[in-house]
Structure formats: structure tokens, C-alpha cells
Design a protein around this motif. Structure first.
Motif, PDB file in Angstrom:
ATOM      1  N   UNK A 144       6.935  10.133 -14.814  1.00  0.00           N
ATOM      2  CA  UNK A 144       7.010   8.679 -14.937  1.00  0.00           C
ATOM      3  C   UNK A 144       7.380   8.121 -13.572  1.00  0.00           C
ATOM      4  N   UNK A 145       6.528   7.298 -13.023  1.00  0.00           N
ATOM      5  CA  UNK A 145       6.730   6.785 -11.674  1.00  0.00           C
ATOM      6  C   UNK A 145       6.613   5.269 -11.685  1.00  0.00           C
ATOM      7  N   UNK A 146       7.636   4.617 -11.132  1.00  0.00           N
ATOM      8  CA  UNK A 146       7.578   3.182 -10.901  1.00  0.00           C
ATOM      9  C   UNK A 146       8.064   2.951  -9.479  1.00  0.00           C
ATOM     10  N   UNK A 147       7.142   2.595  -8.608  1.00  0.00           N
ATOM     11  CA  UNK A 147       7.469   2.389  -7.196  1.00  0.00           C
ATOM     12  C   UNK A 147       6.977   1.004  -6.806  1.00  0.00           C
ATOM     13  N   UNK A 148       7.907   0.057  -6.644  1.00  0.00           N
ATOM     14  CA  UNK A 148       7.531  -1.324  -6.364  1.00  0.00           C
ATOM     15  C   UNK A 148       8.512  -1.954  -5.379  1.00  0.00           C
ATOM     16  N   UNK A 149       7.987  -2.782  -4.517  1.00  0.00           N
ATOM     17  CA  UNK A 149       8.806  -3.633  -3.674  1.00  0.00           C
ATOM     18  C   UNK A 149       9.646  -2.929  -2.625  1.00  0.00           C
ATOM     19  N   UNK A 150       9.407  -1.648  -2.401  1.00  0.00           N
ATOM     20  CA  UNK A 150      10.183  -0.923  -1.395  1.00  0.00           C
ATOM     21  C   UNK A 150       9.633  -1.204   0.000  1.00  0.00           C
ATOM     22  N   UNK A 151      10.513  -1.211   0.977  1.00  0.00           N
ATOM     23  CA  UNK A 151      10.103  -1.409   2.362  1.00  0.00           C
ATOM     24  C   UNK A 151      10.378  -0.142   3.158  1.00  0.00           C
ATOM     25  N   UNK A 152       9.394   0.274   3.936  1.00  0.00           N
ATOM     26  CA  UNK A 152       9.494   1.482   4.760  1.00  0.00           C
ATOM     27  C   UNK A 152       9.287   1.076   6.216  1.00  0.00           C
ATOM     28  N   UNK A 153      10.318   1.241   7.028  1.00  0.00           N
ATOM     29  CA  UNK A 153      10.225   0.809   8.422  1.00  0.00           C
ATOM     30  C   UNK A 153      10.804   1.873   9.344  1.00  0.00           C
ATOM     31  N   UNK A 154      10.107   2.106  10.421  1.00  0.00           N
ATOM     32  CA  UNK A 154      10.592   2.905  11.535  1.00  0.00           C
ATOM     33  C   UNK A 154      11.018   4.323  11.137  1.00  0.00           C
ATOM     34  N   UNK A 155      10.329   4.900  10.176  1.00  0.00           N
ATOM     35  CA  UNK A 155      10.547   6.312   9.851  1.00  0.00           C
ATOM     36  C   UNK A 155       9.690   7.167  10.781  1.00  0.00           C
TER      37      UNK A 155
ATOM     38  N   UNK B 218       0.822  -1.204   0.000  1.00  0.00           N
ATOM     39  CA  UNK B 218       0.000   0.000   0.000  1.00  0.00           C
ATOM     40  C   UNK B 218       0.860   1.259   0.000  1.00  0.00           C
ATOM     41  N   UNK B 219       1.946   1.234   0.762  1.00  0.00           N
ATOM     42  CA  UNK B 219       2.846   2.388   0.782  1.00  0.00           C
ATOM     43  C   UNK B 219       3.416   2.670  -0.598  1.00  0.00           C
ATOM     44  N   UNK B 220       3.845   1.617  -1.298  1.00  0.00           N
ATOM     45  CA  UNK B 220       4.405   1.791  -2.637  1.00  0.00           C
ATOM     46  C   UNK B 220       3.381   2.359  -3.605  1.00  0.00           C
ATOM     47  N   UNK B 221       2.170   1.774  -3.607  1.00  0.00           N
ATOM     48  CA  UNK B 221       1.142   2.258  -4.531  1.00  0.00           C
ATOM     49  C   UNK B 221       0.710   3.665  -4.167  1.00  0.00           C
TER      50      UNK B 221
END
Length: 673
Positions: free
Chosen positions: A652-663, A610-613
């Protein structure tokens, strides 16, 4: 007890509390003395131009300006001077661009911020051409009615301490009108606190420049913008005055009106740029082209390409390994090799197509890597084995303008810096398998530049780890960006002429940043303000305070939280089984523990997706907004059909598979200005 507090408060505002630097009740001065510009003809003056930031800050905030409005500045200064300035009985040096003369002060016109003076005896004067005689100065004073601006006076030193506060008060006034006040400030809207809006940011910028915390190029740009704004504003005032003094409805009057509107728009545009630089949070949003004149060397006159080797210590075994792995893997016929003592010397010796191989070691350099040609810079070994550390103050560490630059297998360590660790100004720079230990900002991708960063680790930036400017291209693959102020900062359009950036983010780990993982910085559009007003107070609050919605993002992994519901249609959360399991766990049903762990993992995976999308959707929506504005502007100019390439302004945006932790503030936020 209340009476005691009241007495303490009153004593805080007594005459002696107006300065930290001197008191009438204490014998002797607390200020230093100095010879005026090394001129021994004149008596010494008080040394007051060395005040610290907090000293000036406190004086303006607590004693001089307080919460005054822009239109009240002169009145507040006059009231302050009336409380601390000795009305007569002191000497000063009157300084202008062409002469200096010793005068005695016999009175003060507080409302006009002027002192009433007369020439001292004996007559002391010095000018550039020596033409100012006693008679000339007396005539000049008569023309001025013996009234001189206080900021043009430097108080003569007196060791009694009686005139300490007088000297400091005049220094505060002089500094204010030289470094803080702008001629257009009087037209600022009065509902704003002048100190907060104008004084504090300009004062901080002044001391940041003094302490070398602002890049020299940005300082030069600020001074140029300030000069331009003053010049255009003066033209605007002349046009406005000519219109106000002429009531006729002639063609010339209409032309003047149009010219005045154009000048006004230009002034506002320049003022906006000045405010961006004055604001420490937005200072680097304004990109300056510092290295536009850096010229590439091109190919060597002989046409040869050289391999430069930088050994910390060269041994026979190391040379054998280099020859096997890097220098002669297939054929070494015609290969030219040069050896250098440090990496900076090797890079400076490069021409187009050269290659630099840095052997394991810890290299300390004092200088800037300015790479204007297509050069490959690689470490021989793991990044932690090949370390380049910056020594000494400086604006930059790596500046890249070459068409195709490659940097790999290096660890870059930055200390005591002003700008980021790596700036891509033009061309394409590829960063692979590197470690970047930052000081200020991390990597900056300027307009028209391209960055490909993969399998690298970046941390420690006091600003953003990666700053992406409009009109740039940035591809981030399999990187770690952590322990920075912000993870990735995407800067939206400062000007309608800028194209949208092209952003690709795949499988990055963005964690433990103080602010957001990814933050979009952009101005508030007028249409958004109208839409928000139409939606009511709650809609406006959601637009301007999106970051508040993220504070409890990680508190409950079993519930999907939609942070931007107004940006598009979202599917309702499928929480039936999850809710049942959660309720069961509250009742301590033993068969649900494994299911709960599985749900936790599913919820976490769902959240990352969800964060990536979400990031992709918001960046895409912002870009689409610009595209609509661009089409509207073309339509207004009469272009009903446009080339597809011209109209393709979307990000142009491609945002996939990123992990966001403890920000600290969440995965994604928008900063509006």
C-alpha cells in the motif's frame, strides 16, 4: 628515468619489504613479547595478535593473496611463506585444545602449510589432565609424521629480530584460517577476485565487531548463522560423497539426490544471509529479532495509572503551570503523581497506560529506553527546550515494543552509537513534534511494527534517516529528513514469507542527503535478468545502474526528465511554449523574463509531482511483482482459488506532496544486490 622506476619497483618487492614490522637488515626485534597465557613454564612468545586493520589488510592484499581466485588461495599462501618464513632453527609452542608443548622447527612443508618439528629439550608440556608424557608426545608426533599445521604454532620470542617475519607470517596464516576462511570457499566461482569478494568484507566485519560498531544482537546472529552453515555444509558434503561413490540408480540413490539438493539450497540460503551481514552496505538489511523476549509489565496490580514527572529543577511557578496544563486540566481527583530525577528512571517505573512528563532541561542518560508497555512520553515545552542526550557506548537509544507508544515534544541526541536512535520492533509507535539528532541510522521500523511520525525533524544519520522493513507499516506526515546518508530506505523482501510494507508519505521535506531521497533495496530477480537480456545490453545497463540516470536531474528545470521510462507508459513532455520562451531568452527578448521565472516554478512543481508519482509507481510495481510470485507459488502447490486477504500482498503506497531538494544522487533510486 625508466630504469630508476624499475629499480624502485623491484626494491619494493625485495625480501625486506614483505613486512612493515621487521627487517633482517635492522638489528633487534620490532615486535613485543608476551607470556603464553600467563604460563611461566614456557618461554615468552612474540606478541602478534594485536595487529591493526590496515596492517592485516595490506598484508593480505599486497603480499599474500593479491588477486588470486578461491581455488588458488592455498597456493598463494604457500608462495608467500616460501619467501618470508625461516625454514628451520626456531622454536615454537604447539597449542591444541588439550595440551601445549614446546617444539623445535627443523623444516617446513610449504605446499601443505606445515612445519616439521621435534620435541625440544628439556621436554616442556602442559595438558588439562597431565596425561601427556614424553612417550605419548613422541608417539603422537610419529603418527603425524612430525608435521604440524603452521597455524597451531606460536613462535618463541627472539630479540635478535631474525624471526620477526616468521612470527608475523604465521600470525597472518592463523588469523586467515580462523577468522576469514570458510570451508565452502573453495567452491566459490573462480571468475571472482577472492580478496574483494570474501576477505575484505569479513576482515572489516571482524574489526567492526572488535570496535563495537556492530550491534551485539547482530553479532550473535552472525555466529549462529555461521555455525548452522558449517553444520549443514558438512551434512551436504557427506551426502554428496555418498552419491559420488555409488553409481547405482537405485531408489536410495534418488532419495540421496533429493536430500542433497535440499541441503544445497539451505547452504546457499545461509551463505546469502552471512554475506548480507558481512557487507557493510547491506548489513542492516538482515533484520534480527533482538527484543522478541522483552515482556510488558501490563497494568499495575492496583489498576491505577500514574503520571511520572521529571523536573530538571522544580519551582513553585513550574509546578503551578504543570498543574494547570498537564496534571489537573479538569479534575485531579485520584490522580497519582511520582517524581523522578531522570527520564530513564521514570520510563523504567512505568506500567501499562502510564504517562511521563519531562520538564524543560538538558538530560544526559547512560542507558537504553526499553518501552514494552503502552506509555506516553512527552516534553513540557518546545523540543529544543527538552533535550535527552545519550552518554556512553551502547547498541540502542530507544527500543519500542509496546502496543501503542507515544513520544512527543522531545529532542533526542545520540552519540557514539552502534544502532539507530529509535527502533520500533513491535506494536505501534507515534512520534510527534520531535527533533532527532542521529549518529548511525535514524529510525528503524522492523517487520510487524508500525510507525507514525509527524511534524518532526530528523538529521545527521550516517545511514538512512528512516529504514522500513518488509511487513511493517510506516506513515510519515509533514516531516523534515535531511543531512543523512540516505533519506528513506525501503527494504524489499528477503524471504517470500514477508509481506510488503505499507507506506504513506505526505508533505515531507527530504533534502540535503548524501545519497538518494528515497532508495529501494532489493535483490535482482531471475525473471528481470532474463527480461533485461532479451532487451539487450542497454536494457541491462538501465536495470543495474538506475542511479546513473539521475546525476543531471537539477541541471535544467525547464525540461521534464523521465528517469524510469521502462516502468510504464509516460506522457510526452509538453514543452512547446517553454521551448519558445527558453529560445527567446537566449536572444535576450525582454518580455520573456517574467514568463521564464513562472516556467521555472511550474517546472519545479511538476518535477516534485513527478518524483512523488515515480516513487509510488516503482514501489507499487515491485509489490505487484511479489504478488504475482505469490500467486504462482500457490498455483504450483495446487491452490487454484485463494482468499482475497491471502492474495492481497501488494504494497500500500501513498506518496503525495513531498519535496525532494539537493539530494546528492537524486530523489529516488534502486539498489540491487
Amino acid at each position: 628515468v625508466p630504469d630508476l622506476h624499475r629499480e624502485d619497483a623491484e626494491s619494493d618487492w625485495s625480501a625486506d619489504s614483505w613486512s612493515d614490522y621487521g627487517s633482517r637488515d635492522k638489528p633487534g626485534t620490532t615486535l613485543g613479547r608476551t607470556v603464553p597465557d600467563g604460563n611461566v613454564l614456557f618461554p615468552d612468545i612474540f606478541h602478534t595478535d594485536h595487529l591493526l586493520f590496515y596492517e592485516r589488510f595490506r598484508a593480505y592484499q599486497d603480499y599474500i593473496l593479491a588477486d588470486c581466485k578461491a581455488s588458488e588461495v592455498k597456493q598463494f599462501i604457500a608462495e608467500y611463506l616460501g619467501k618470508v618464513l625461516e625454514p628451520s632453527g626456531w622454536q615454537a609452542i604447539w597449542r591444541t585444545d588439550v595440551f601445549e608443548v614446546l617444539v623445535g622447527v627443523v623444516g617446513v612443508n610449504f605446499s601443505a602449510l606445515k612445519a616439521v618439528v621435534q620435541l625440544s629439550e628439556p621436554f616442556l608440556c602442559e595438558s588439562q589432565d597431565g596425561s601427556f608424557t614424553l612417550e605419548c608426545m613422541q608417539e603422537l608426533l610419529e603418527l603425524k609424521e612430525h608435521q604440524i599445521l603452521l597455524q597451531e604454532l606460536w613462535v618463541v620470542y627472539d630479540e635478535s629480530g631474525e624471526f620477526d617475519q616468521t612470527a608475523l607470517a604465521i600470525e597472518h596464516v592463523r588469523f586467515f584460517y580462523r577468522c576469514i576462511w570458510r570451508t565452502w570457499d573453495e567452491e566459490e566461482e573462480d571468475e571472482f577476485d577472492y580478496f574483494v569478494r570474501c576477505v575484505e568484507p569479513r576482515l572489516r566485519l571482524h574489526y567492526d565487531v572488535l570496535e563495537h560498531r556492530v550491534p551485539s544482537g547482530l553479532v550473535a546472529d552472525y555466529q549462529n548463522l555461521l555455525s548452522q552453515c558449517e553444520e549443514v555444509y558438512e551434512k551436504f558434503l557427506n551426502v554428496r560423497n555418498s552419491i559420488s561413490s555409488n553409481d547405482s540408480d537405485s531408489e536410495a540413490e534418488n532419495v540421496s539426490m533429493v536430500e542433497g539438493l535440499k541441503l544445497y539450497d539451505k547452504v546457499e540460503h545461509l551463505k546469502q544471509k552471512l554475506k548480507l551481514i558481512e557487507n557493510p552496505l547491506l548489513r542492516y538489511v538482515f533484520g534480527y529479532q533482538k527484543y522478541g523476549s522483552l515482556q510488558a509489565k501490563g497494568l499495575r496490580p492496583t489498576g491505577a495509572k500514574v503520571t511520572h514527572v521529571v523536573p530538571w529543577t522544580m519551582t513553585a511557578s513550574l509546578l503551578h503551570l504543570l498543574a494547570r496544563d498537564k496534571l489537573c486540566p479538569e479534575s485531579c481527583e485520584g490522580l497519582e503523581i511520582q517524581f523522578h530525577r531522570d527520564p530513564l528512571a521514570a520510563v523504567n517505573a512505568c506500567y501499562e497506560g502510564d504517562r511521563v512528563i519531562i520538564c524543560p532541561g538538558h538530560y544526559v542518560v547512560d542507558g537504553v529506553f526499553c518501552i514494552a508497555d503502552s506509555v506516553e512520553l512527552e516534553g513540557y515545552g518546545l523540543p529544543d527546550d527538552v533535550v535527552i542526550e545519550k552518554q556512553g557506548k551502547g547498541d540502542n537509544f530507544f527500543d519500542c515494543t509496546g502496543a501503542n507508544i507515544k513520544i512527543s515534544n522531545l529532542k533526542l541526541v545520540q552519540h557514539d552509537a552502534v544502532e539507530g536512535i529509535l527502533n520500533v520492533h513491535h506494536g505501534k509507535t507515534t512520534l510527534e513534534n520531535c527533533v532527532l539528532q542521529c549518529e548511525t541510522t535514524g529510525i528503524t521500523v522492523r517487520t510487524s511494527a508500525e510507525l507514525l511520525m509527524k511534524n518532526s525533524d530528523l538529521y545527521g544519520a550516517k545511514g538512512a534517516g528512516v529504514e522500513i522493513y518488509p511487513g511493517s507499516a510506516c506513515t510519515l506526515l509533514h516531516n523534515g529528513i535531511h543531512h543523512c546518508k540516505e533519506g528513506i530506505l525501503v527494504k524489499n523482501f528477503l524471504d517470500e514469507d514477508y509481506e510488503a510494507p505499507k507506506i504513506t508519505m505526505v508533505n515531507n521535506m527530504i533534502h540535503n542527503n548524501e545519497g538518494y531521497g528515497v532508495v529501494l533495496v532489493r535483490p535482482v530477480m531471475a525473471s528481470e535478468m532474463k527480461d533485461a537480456s532479451a532487451q539487450g545490453t542497454e536494457g541491462m545497463r538501465q536495470l543495474l545502474n538506475l542511479e546513473k540516470n539521475r546525476k543531471n536531474l537539477l541541471k535544467n528545470k525547464l525540461i521534464k526528465i523521465r528517469l524510469f521510462p521502462a516502468l510504464g507508459n509516460t506522457q510526452p513532455t509538453q514543452a512547446g511554449d517553454e521551448t519558445a520562451c527558453a529560445e527567446g531568452s537566449r536572444q535576450e527578448q525582454p518580455g520573456c523574463v517574467t514568463d521564464e521565472l513562472e516556467l521555472y516554478k511550474r517546472a519545479e512543481t511538476s518535477e516534485q509531482t513527478e518524483n512523488n508519482s515515480e516513487i509510488a509507481n516503482v514501489l507499487g510495481a515491485t509489490s505487484a511483482k511479489k504478488s504475482q510470485m505469490h500467486k504462482k507459488r500457490l498455483s504450483e502447490l495446487g491452490f487454484t482459488e485463494a482468499d482475497d486477504n491471502l492474495m492481497s500482498q501488494e504494497m500500500f503506497v501513498c506518496v503525495e506532496g513531498n519535496q525532494f531538494k539537493w539530494n546528492g544522487k537524486g530523489s529516488f533510486g534502486i539498489f540491487l544486490f
